[in-house]
Design a protein around this motif. Sequence first.
Motif, short mmCIF file in Angstrom:
data_model
loop_
_atom_site.label_atom_id
_atom_site.label_comp_id
_atom_site.label_asym_id
_atom_site.label_seq_id
_atom_site.Cartn_x
_atom_site.Cartn_y
_atom_site.Cartn_z
N LYS A 131 0.72 -1.25 0.02
CA LYS A 131 0.08 0.03 0.11
C LYS A 131 1.08 1.16 -0.19
CE LYS A 131 -3.62 -2.53 0.02
NZ LYS A 131 -4.58 -2.54 -1.28
N ASN A 132 0.23 2.29 -0.40
CA ASN A 132 1.02 3.68 -0.64
C ASN A 132 0.57 4.31 0.48
OD1 ASN A 132 1.98 6.23 -1.41
ND2 ASN A 132 0.78 6.43 -3.10
N ALA A 133 2.00 4.61 1.42
CA ALA A 133 1.45 5.31 2.69
C ALA A 133 1.03 6.74 2.43
CB ALA A 133 2.99 5.31 3.44
N ALA A 134 1.23 7.30 1.25
CA ALA A 134 0.78 8.56 0.91
C ALA A 134 -0.64 8.78 0.65
CB ALA A 134 1.59 9.33 -0.21
N ASN A 135 -1.31 7.56 0.59
CA ASN A 135 -2.77 7.65 0.36
C ASN A 135 -3.40 7.38 1.48
OD1 ASN A 135 -5.50 6.97 -0.73
ND2 ASN A 135 -4.78 5.94 -2.44
N SER A 136 -3.77 8.51 2.08
CA SER A 136 -4.50 8.45 3.42
C SER A 136 -5.73 7.68 3.45
CB SER A 136 -4.43 9.83 4.14
OG SER A 136 -5.24 10.49 3.24
N GLY A 137 -6.49 7.92 2.46
CA GLY A 137 -7.65 7.15 2.34
C GLY A 137 -7.78 5.75 2.18
N ASP A 138 -6.73 5.28 1.37
CA ASP A 138 -6.50 3.88 1.38
C ASP A 138 -6.01 3.15 2.64
OD1 ASP A 138 -6.40 1.56 -0.09
OD2 ASP A 138 -4.13 1.71 -0.76
N MET A 139 -5.10 3.94 3.33
CA MET A 139 -4.62 3.39 4.61
C MET A 139 -5.84 3.52 5.68
SD MET A 139 -1.66 3.04 3.86
CE MET A 139 -1.52 2.05 5.57
N VAL A 140 -6.71 4.17 5.63
CA VAL A 140 -7.96 4.08 6.70
C VAL A 140 -8.61 2.81 6.50
CG1 VAL A 140 -10.27 5.02 7.25
CG2 VAL A 140 -8.19 6.58 6.94
N THR A 141 -8.90 2.32 5.09
CA THR A 141 -9.45 0.98 4.75
C THR A 141 -8.94 -0.05 5.47
OG1 THR A 141 -8.34 0.75 2.69
CG2 THR A 141 -10.48 2.08 2.65
N ARG A 142 -7.47 0.06 5.61
CA ARG A 142 -6.52 -0.88 6.18
C ARG A 142 -6.77 -1.12 7.71
NH1 ARG A 142 -5.85 -4.83 2.75
NH2 ARG A 142 -4.15 -5.68 3.80
N ILE A 143 -7.22 -0.35 8.21
CA ILE A 143 -7.33 -0.27 9.92
C ILE A 143 -7.77 -1.58 10.11
CG2 ILE A 143 -8.35 0.67 11.90
CD1 ILE A 143 -8.24 3.34 10.69
N GLU A 155 4.56 1.20 1.97
CA GLU A 155 5.81 1.57 1.36
C GLU A 155 5.48 3.42 1.07
OE1 GLU A 155 8.39 1.02 -2.68
OE2 GLU A 155 8.17 -0.62 -1.40
N GLY A 156 6.59 3.97 1.45
CA GLY A 156 6.36 5.35 1.14
C GLY A 156 7.75 6.18 1.58
N ARG A 157 7.67 7.43 1.38
CA ARG A 157 8.95 8.12 1.63
C ARG A 157 8.57 9.10 2.92
NH1 ARG A 157 12.91 9.52 -1.46
NH2 ARG A 157 11.75 8.84 -3.23
N ILE A 158 9.50 9.11 4.09
CA ILE A 158 9.07 9.63 5.38
C ILE A 158 9.37 11.31 4.93
CG2 ILE A 158 10.05 9.78 7.59
CD1 ILE A 158 10.86 7.16 7.59
N SER A 159 8.46 11.96 5.23
CA SER A 159 8.49 13.62 5.10
C SER A 159 9.06 13.92 6.46
CB SER A 159 7.16 14.20 4.88
OG SER A 159 6.31 13.57 5.91
N SER A 160 8.98 13.52 7.67
CA SER A 160 9.18 14.32 8.64
C SER A 160 9.54 13.10 10.07
CB SER A 160 8.47 15.45 9.41
OG SER A 160 7.32 14.83 9.76
N VAL A 161 10.34 13.31 11.03
CA VAL A 161 10.32 12.39 12.14
C VAL A 161 10.19 13.48 13.44
CG1 VAL A 161 12.05 10.98 13.36
CG2 VAL A 161 12.11 11.01 10.90
N ARG A 162 9.35 13.04 14.15
CA ARG A 162 9.07 14.09 15.52
C ARG A 162 8.96 13.14 16.89
NH1 ARG A 162 9.79 17.10 12.18
NH2 ARG A 162 8.45 18.92 11.18
N LEU A 206 7.33 8.35 12.58
CA LEU A 206 7.65 8.63 11.16
C LEU A 206 6.57 9.15 10.49
CD1 LEU A 206 9.89 5.40 11.00
CD2 LEU A 206 10.63 7.47 12.07
N ASN A 207 6.63 10.36 9.84
CA ASN A 207 5.38 10.89 9.18
C ASN A 207 5.62 10.84 7.60
OD1 ASN A 207 4.19 11.76 11.64
ND2 ASN A 207 5.65 13.34 11.85
N PHE A 208 4.59 10.31 7.06
CA PHE A 208 4.47 10.13 5.49
C PHE A 208 3.79 11.18 4.96
CE2 PHE A 208 5.76 6.08 7.36
CZ PHE A 208 6.57 5.38 6.55
N GLY A 209 3.20 12.30 5.74
CA GLY A 209 2.36 13.24 5.01
C GLY A 209 2.82 14.64 5.54
N GLY A 210 2.29 15.74 4.92
CA GLY A 210 2.52 17.14 5.53
C GLY A 210 1.80 17.16 6.78
#
Length: 262
Positions: free
Chosen positions: A163-175, A182-189, A197-201
């Motif tokens: 699954k594409n980590a950037a597709n938040s709608g798709d990720m919600v269906t996987r709960i 898989e995806g790119r980490i945009s920030s670490v907090r 490890l955040n994949f979105g803004g």
Amino acid sequence: MAFRRNSAWWLNAICGGAVLLSQAGGAGAAGCLDLPVQGEGVVASVIDPRTLRLADGREIRLAGIEPGRERYDAEVAALSALTLGRNVSLHGADDGPDRYGRQSAFVVTEPGRELVQRRLLAEGGALVGIEVLPAECRKDLLAAEAGARAGAVGIWMARDVIKNAANSGDMVTRIGRFTVVEGRISSVREVGSTVYLNFGGRWTRGFAVTISRRIIGSFEAAGLAPKSLTGQRIRVRGWVEKRAGASMAVRDVGQIERAGGD
């Protein structure tokens, strides 16, 4: 607990202290087969895509894998073809049952000493799970999974297994479901005792991986220090949960891989 009684051996195996098997039958699955033999028996029935019942009544849960679930009947049939009526040996850190009375084990069919989990992964009938495993064992299982993915067999005939980590709608269906993301980490907090490890803004809406600060040392030792992953593409596996947005708790370094790519 049986796991704690074997913790010293288990830690040694994870760190690569186990001696690889030299027998030809163990080639390609040595790390998993190095785990001690915890019993044997004859497979009398297949309960589900990762659970066997032996002739003596014991239920055996296949360690190290997660079924694809979307192909339930086909996965039961594949496991039946591999094991039904066969003599098997059971490898694992201990033989203690889980809360449902099942023994978790790596299952090896006789004769031939074929590791059932590896065969299922190679045929695209399962995904590598998230149990803590010896390093060589996990490496071999991931290699079998990668081969099936490259060959587009079994569950990998579908293009959206990862699954594409950037597709938040798709990720919600996987709960509530086991998922490879898989995806790119945009920030670490860091917030309190948790590293995100955040994949979105917007972390409150996008997908995030959470890691307890108590285990960050193991990630640093494996070359996966969270801060170093900023901007990196990773692959992570586990159960998708609901927090502010969809998230996945990572409790072992083996759940994360560098995915590469642009």
